[in-house]
Write an enzyme that holds these catalytic residues in place. Structure first.
Site, PDB file in Angstrom:
ATOM      1  N   GLU A   1      12.376 -35.922 -41.422  1.00  0.00           N
ATOM      2  CA  GLU A   1      11.540 -35.840 -40.226  1.00  0.00           C
ATOM      3  C   GLU A   1      10.704 -34.576 -40.198  1.00  0.00           C
ATOM      4  O   GLU A   1       9.539 -34.592 -39.793  1.00  0.00           O
ATOM      5  CB  GLU A   1      12.432 -35.879 -38.971  1.00  0.00           C
ATOM      6  CG  GLU A   1      13.109 -37.211 -38.701  1.00  0.00           C
ATOM      7  CD  GLU A   1      13.910 -37.169 -37.411  1.00  0.00           C
ATOM      8  OE1 GLU A   1      13.669 -38.025 -36.538  1.00  0.00           O
ATOM      9  OE2 GLU A   1      14.770 -36.271 -37.261  1.00  0.00           O
ATOM     10  N   ASP A   2      11.289 -33.465 -40.610  1.00  0.00           N
ATOM     11  CA  ASP A   2      10.605 -32.171 -40.573  1.00  0.00           C
ATOM     12  C   ASP A   2      11.048 -31.378 -41.800  1.00  0.00           C
ATOM     13  O   ASP A   2      11.992 -30.589 -41.734  1.00  0.00           O
ATOM     14  CB  ASP A   2      10.961 -31.423 -39.285  1.00  0.00           C
ATOM     15  CG  ASP A   2      10.116 -30.185 -39.072  1.00  0.00           C
ATOM     16  OD1 ASP A   2       9.282 -29.875 -39.942  1.00  0.00           O
ATOM     17  OD2 ASP A   2      10.289 -29.514 -38.036  1.00  0.00           O
ATOM     18  N   PRO A   3      10.379 -31.572 -42.945  1.00  0.00           N
ATOM     19  CA  PRO A   3      10.840 -30.984 -44.201  1.00  0.00           C
ATOM     20  C   PRO A   3      10.926 -29.459 -44.160  1.00  0.00           C
ATOM     21  O   PRO A   3      10.004 -28.781 -43.690  1.00  0.00           O
ATOM     22  CB  PRO A   3       9.788 -31.444 -45.222  1.00  0.00           C
ATOM     23  CG  PRO A   3       9.198 -32.678 -44.623  1.00  0.00           C
ATOM     24  CD  PRO A   3       9.194 -32.426 -43.131  1.00  0.00           C
TER      25      PRO A   3
END
Length: 381
Positions: A166-168
């Site tokens: 989702e949010d690397p």
């Protein structure tokens, strides 16, 4: 001699022998012996000839094909700031996996997120394979709490993998282990712990680790020249030193290849380790147009390493072979992959010029049963 042994149905070896005998680095004329010396220590037939051996084995041959082997693959090593924090991700993120209370719910969660387009198909299939392999490994260990351990550890693992999709998270050239607000180090330790049979494993000559710890406290630097067998090597090393030498267990810095900081299934485990991120020389030219970028990234990491060593009290683990050991295709015997002599010499020069006393120790690992690599390195498509 002090031995710490860990075993299962298969035996593994992890040994350490001191090379430097004074408070400064030994002369460069001795360094070419390091690869052969480490190879000798690694051999079961010759191990007892050396003053230190640390040996352990897994309970089962587990997770052999945990994820697709990408040692020869190309992914850009992230060298920006690690902006992905719990605070930045907010409190409203998905709890698909954290709220799961059964195996069925966990596996259904993977499929649901994939169908909704929030999980790439290859990551979703990798997560499911990871679950099945881990489940089988823990069950084969015979632990009476296997169900509880599997659900607890895999709930967190799948949640962290999904969170990073989702949010690397972006790794700095020098990455410091993330311990809060979520403790990735403890997460990794708890995940690998059930795969190790501590009652049949050993650490030999632990006094050398105690000697290292004293030198670190005096401001000296330590370099471990090691072979590399599995993605679990850092966790296994830390697990065997956490009770006797916690300073080393928690503060060791690992020179890490690009795959473990880019593969979605590896990243949450890497986030809990202190890393210096580099590209392996083996695959520097796999994609010619990326070669220059890789060289620049490695230069930044080397500069970070030099700064760390100048400050003293650093312990750095490096595998000069540039990859994991693999068994001989004919005899099936495990041997350490050949060291790159220039990598060994680079470490000597970096530490020697730091202005701080330093010590080199060869370290031999044999823990392939825990997470053995594929038999061959995949070629770049």
């Amino acid at each position: 001699m002090l031995l710490l042994s860990v075993s299962s149905q298969h035996h593994t070896l992890f040994s350490v022998s001191r090379v430097s005998s004074s408070s400064s680095f030994s002369s460069s004329s001795r360094l070419p012996l390091l690869p052969k010396l480490t190879s000798s220590i690694f051999s079961r037939s010759t191990a007892r000839r050396f003053p230190c051996a640390l040996t352990f084995a897994s309970k089962v041959r587990s997770m052999a094909e945990l994820v697709e082997d990408k040692e020869a693959g190309v992914a850009v090593v992230a060298s920006g700031s690690g902006e992905g924090t719990e605070e930045s991700k907010g409190l409203n993120r998905s709890r698909t996996f954290l709220d799961a209370r059964t195996e069925e719910a966990l596996l259904a969660g993977i499929r649901e997120e994939a169908e909704a387009g929030r999980l790439p198909p290859n990551v979703a299939s990798g997560m499911e394979e990871l679950y099945q392999n881990y489940r089988n490994a823990v069950f084969q260990s015979g632990n009476p709490r296997a169900d509880e351990i599997i659900l607890s550890n895999m709930t967190v693992a799948l949640d962290r993998i999904f969170l990073d999709v989702e949010d690397p998270f972006v790794f700095e050239p020098h990455h410091k282990a993330l311990r809060e607000p979520f403790d990735y180090y403890t997460f990794g330790q708890n995940y690998i712990r059930p795969l190790v049979d501590f009652s049949n494993s050993y650490v030999g000559n632990i006094s050398l680790f105690c000697d290292m710890e004293e030198k670190l406290q005096q401001g000296h630097n330590i370099v471990l020249i090691s072979n590399h067998q599995t993605e679990a090597d850092p966790a296994v090393i830390a697990l065997f030193l956490e009770s006797t030498n916690p300073l080393i267990a928690e503060n060791m810095i690992y020179v890490a290849g690009d795959r473990v900081v880019t593969d979605p299934l590896c990243k949450p485990f890497s986030m809990g380790r202190n890393l210096l991120c580099v590209y392996s020389k083996k695959h520097m030219n796999d994609v010619p147009e990326l070669a220059e970028m890789k060289r620049r990234a490695n230069t930044r990491s080397l500069k970070e390493m030099a700064l760390l060593l100048r400050g003293g009290s650093q312990i750095i683990w490096i595998a000069p072979s540039g990859g994991r050991d693999r068994p001989d295709p004919l005899t099936k015997e495990w041997h350490p992959a050949p060291f790159d002599a220039s990598s060994v010499d680079n470490m000597r020069r970096l530490a020697e010029h730091s202005g701080v006393p330093g010590h080199i120790y060869p370290l031999a690992l044999m823990c392939h049963d825990i997470m053995p690599p594929p038999l061959q390195v995949c070629s770049t498509p």
